[in-house]
Motif scaffolding. Structure first.
Motif, PDB file in Angstrom:
ATOM      1  N   GLN A  96       0.835  -1.209   0.000  1.00 41.67           N
ATOM      2  CA  GLN A  96       0.000   0.000   0.000  1.00 41.67           C
ATOM      3  C   GLN A  96       0.867   1.255   0.000  1.00 41.67           C
ATOM      4  O   GLN A  96       0.552   2.240  -0.686  1.00 41.67           O
ATOM      5  N   ASP A  97       1.972   1.232   0.771  1.00 42.01           N
ATOM      6  CA  ASP A  97       2.897   2.370   0.757  1.00 42.01           C
ATOM      7  C   ASP A  97       3.409   2.621  -0.650  1.00 42.01           C
ATOM      8  O   ASP A  97       3.417   3.764  -1.137  1.00 42.01           O
ATOM      9  N   VAL A  98       3.854   1.558  -1.312  1.00 44.90           N
ATOM     10  CA  VAL A  98       4.400   1.697  -2.661  1.00 44.90           C
ATOM     11  C   VAL A  98       3.339   2.216  -3.614  1.00 44.90           C
ATOM     12  O   VAL A  98       3.595   3.087  -4.447  1.00 44.90           O
ATOM     13  N   TYR A  99       2.113   1.696  -3.488  1.00 43.16           N
ATOM     14  CA  TYR A  99       1.011   2.150  -4.343  1.00 43.16           C
ATOM     15  C   TYR A  99       0.767   3.643  -4.167  1.00 43.16           C
ATOM     16  O   TYR A  99       0.634   4.385  -5.152  1.00 43.16           O
ATOM     17  N   GLU A 100       0.733   4.111  -2.919  1.00 42.44           N
ATOM     18  CA  GLU A 100       0.466   5.528  -2.674  1.00 42.44           C
ATOM     19  C   GLU A 100       1.589   6.412  -3.201  1.00 42.44           C
ATOM     20  O   GLU A 100       1.338   7.459  -3.812  1.00 42.44           O
ATOM     21  N   ILE A 101       2.818   6.008  -2.952  1.00 41.80           N
ATOM     22  CA  ILE A 101       3.956   6.799  -3.440  1.00 41.80           C
ATOM     23  C   ILE A 101       3.990   6.801  -4.960  1.00 41.80           C
ATOM     24  O   ILE A 101       4.214   7.835  -5.598  1.00 41.80           O
ATOM     25  N   LEU A 102       3.741   5.627  -5.563  1.00 43.54           N
ATOM     26  CA  LEU A 102       3.760   5.518  -7.019  1.00 43.54           C
ATOM     27  C   LEU A 102       2.698   6.382  -7.668  1.00 43.54           C
ATOM     28  O   LEU A 102       2.976   7.108  -8.632  1.00 43.54           O
ATOM     29  N   LEU A 222       5.869   6.809 -20.148  1.00 42.88           N
ATOM     30  CA  LEU A 222       6.025   7.010 -18.709  1.00 42.88           C
ATOM     31  C   LEU A 222       5.164   6.025 -17.932  1.00 42.88           C
ATOM     32  O   LEU A 222       5.578   5.500 -16.889  1.00 42.88           O
ATOM     33  N   ALA A 223       3.965   5.729 -18.446  1.00 44.34           N
ATOM     34  CA  ALA A 223       3.087   4.765 -17.786  1.00 44.34           C
ATOM     35  C   ALA A 223       3.708   3.377 -17.787  1.00 44.34           C
ATOM     36  O   ALA A 223       3.712   2.681 -16.768  1.00 44.34           O
ATOM     37  N   VAL A 224       4.257   2.967 -18.914  1.00 41.30           N
ATOM     38  CA  VAL A 224       4.918   1.664 -18.997  1.00 41.30           C
ATOM     39  C   VAL A 224       6.171   1.655 -18.135  1.00 41.30           C
ATOM     40  O   VAL A 224       6.473   0.680 -17.444  1.00 41.30           O
ATOM     41  N   HIS A 225       6.922   2.755 -18.181  1.00 42.68           N
ATOM     42  CA  HIS A 225       8.143   2.898 -17.387  1.00 42.68           C
ATOM     43  C   HIS A 225       7.826   2.692 -15.912  1.00 42.68           C
ATOM     44  O   HIS A 225       8.528   1.965 -15.212  1.00 42.68           O
ATOM     45  N   GLY A 226       6.751   3.304 -15.432  1.00 36.08           N
ATOM     46  CA  GLY A 226       6.384   3.191 -14.029  1.00 36.08           C
ATOM     47  C   GLY A 226       5.976   1.787 -13.658  1.00 36.08           C
ATOM     48  O   GLY A 226       6.327   1.276 -12.590  1.00 36.08           O
ATOM     49  N   GLU A 227       5.249   1.128 -14.560  1.00 42.82           N
ATOM     50  CA  GLU A 227       4.832  -0.249 -14.290  1.00 42.82           C
ATOM     51  C   GLU A 227       6.037  -1.158 -14.151  1.00 42.82           C
ATOM     52  O   GLU A 227       6.079  -2.064 -13.328  1.00 42.82           O
ATOM     53  N   ARG A 228       7.067  -0.938 -14.969  1.00 41.85           N
ATOM     54  CA  ARG A 228       8.255  -1.769 -14.901  1.00 41.85           C
ATOM     55  C   ARG A 228       9.091  -1.458 -13.675  1.00 41.85           C
ATOM     56  O   ARG A 228       9.794  -2.302 -13.144  1.00 41.85           O
ATOM     57  N   SER A 229       9.029  -0.185 -13.241  1.00 40.60           N
ATOM     58  CA  SER A 229       9.849   0.223 -12.100  1.00 40.60           C
ATOM     59  C   SER A 229       9.296  -0.278 -10.782  1.00 40.60           C
ATOM     60  O   SER A 229      10.037  -0.512  -9.838  1.00 40.60           O
ATOM     61  N   PHE A 230       7.985  -0.412 -10.689  1.00 38.57           N
ATOM     62  CA  PHE A 230       7.375  -0.809  -9.434  1.00 38.57           C
ATOM     63  C   PHE A 230       6.595  -2.100  -9.645  1.00 38.57           C
ATOM     64  O   PHE A 230       5.380  -2.106  -9.777  1.00 38.57           O
ATOM     65  N   LEU A 231       7.340  -3.195  -9.711  1.00 37.47           N
ATOM     66  CA  LEU A 231       6.727  -4.492  -9.948  1.00 37.47           C
ATOM     67  C   LEU A 231       6.001  -4.968  -8.708  1.00 37.47           C
ATOM     68  O   LEU A 231       6.387  -4.656  -7.575  1.00 37.47           O
ATOM     69  N   LYS A 232       4.955  -5.747  -8.908  1.00 36.69           N
ATOM     70  CA  LYS A 232       4.181  -6.263  -7.783  1.00 36.69           C
ATOM     71  C   LYS A 232       5.002  -7.279  -7.004  1.00 36.69           C
ATOM     72  O   LYS A 232       5.749  -8.054  -7.566  1.00 36.69           O
ATOM     73  N   ARG A 233       4.811  -7.274  -5.714  1.00 35.32           N
ATOM     74  CA  ARG A 233       5.510  -8.208  -4.856  1.00 35.32           C
ATOM     75  C   ARG A 233       4.645  -9.450  -4.684  1.00 35.32           C
ATOM     76  O   ARG A 233       3.461  -9.362  -4.508  1.00 35.32           O
TER      77      ARG A 233
END
Length: 233
Positions: A96-102, A222-233
């Motif tokens: 949730q932290d990562v989601y909010e920051i992202l 940028l949208a794709v870039h962000g998806e690749r940068s913050f992969l799901k755990r």
């Protein structure tokens, strides 16, 4: 817990005192905060690691009062937490932290692109190029902590394309949280993620799209870039 054997040493970096013309060295507190921050962002101190004051004072060559002040600064930045009976530990980000920051980071970067692309001020674009060159140098040196900082600078330079001071200030307000997310991706279960040259290559491609001047194409990348940068755990 592991920690670098890096005492506070070397010539001080001079900083200008606000409201006055004199130059002064940064305080021991800020030097200590920088040293511990670097260990966190480089992965030498992992999420959940306890910060043992006795060990840090010995390794950094300082007394406990400035170290404790430094830890308070890092707590304000969100890099460490203080827990009852455990003392200070490196912050562990939840999904949730990562989601909010992202989502906050993405919203600010989208606004920067909408207002700043195509780029009308060549110097702003040159700032992006310099940040990318620093990323390349860090990847070549395999300096992971510095790469996290340089990657943040690169994304900050994208926001700055808009020439919007309050937008820049809003992005800077979440700087440490964004870098902690970046560090989490580069250093947690690292084998699942891209290597450093690939990481830099993605940023290079993003800059090429920005240079082409189509804001819609930049937002899509940028949208794709962000998806690749913050992969799901």
């Amino acid at each position: 817990m592991t920690a670098a054997e890096t005492p506070l040493a070397g010539p001080p970096v001079l900083a200008r005192r606000p409201g006055r013309g004199r130059l002064e060295a940064p305080s021991l507190v800020h030097l200590a905060a920088d040293a511990v921050r670097q260990r966190i962002l480089s992965g030498q101190l992992a999420p959940g690691d306890r910060l043992v004051e006795e060990r840090l004072t010995d390794e950094l060559g300082i007394s406990r009062p400035p170290l404790r002040e430094a830890l308070r600064l890092l707590q304000q930045e969100g890099l460490i937490e203080t827990r009852p009976r455990r003392g200070s530990v490196v912050t562990t980000l939840t999904d949730q932290d990562v989601y909010e920051i992202l989502t906050l980071r993405s919203a600010l970067e989208r606004l920067g692109v909408e207002l700043g692309v195509p780029v009308r001020d060549p110097e702003r674009l040159e700032v992006c190029r310099r940040a990318l060159r620093r990323m390349e140098e860090c990847a070549e040196a395999e300096d992971r902590g510095a790469l996290v900082r340089s990657a943040y600078d690169f994304h900050s330079s994208i926001v700055a394309l808009a020439g919007h001071r309050r937008l820049d200030e809003s992005y800077a307000a979440v700087q440490q949280q964004v870098m902690l997310c970046m560090a989490r991706n580069l250093y947690t279960r690292e084998h699942e993620y891209e290597d450093l040259p690939t990481h830099v290559a993605r940023h290079r491609h993003l800059l090429e799209v920005i240079e082409a001047g189509d804001p819609d194409a930049v937002l899509a990348e940028l949208a794709v870039h962000g998806e690749r940068s913050f992969l799901k755990r």
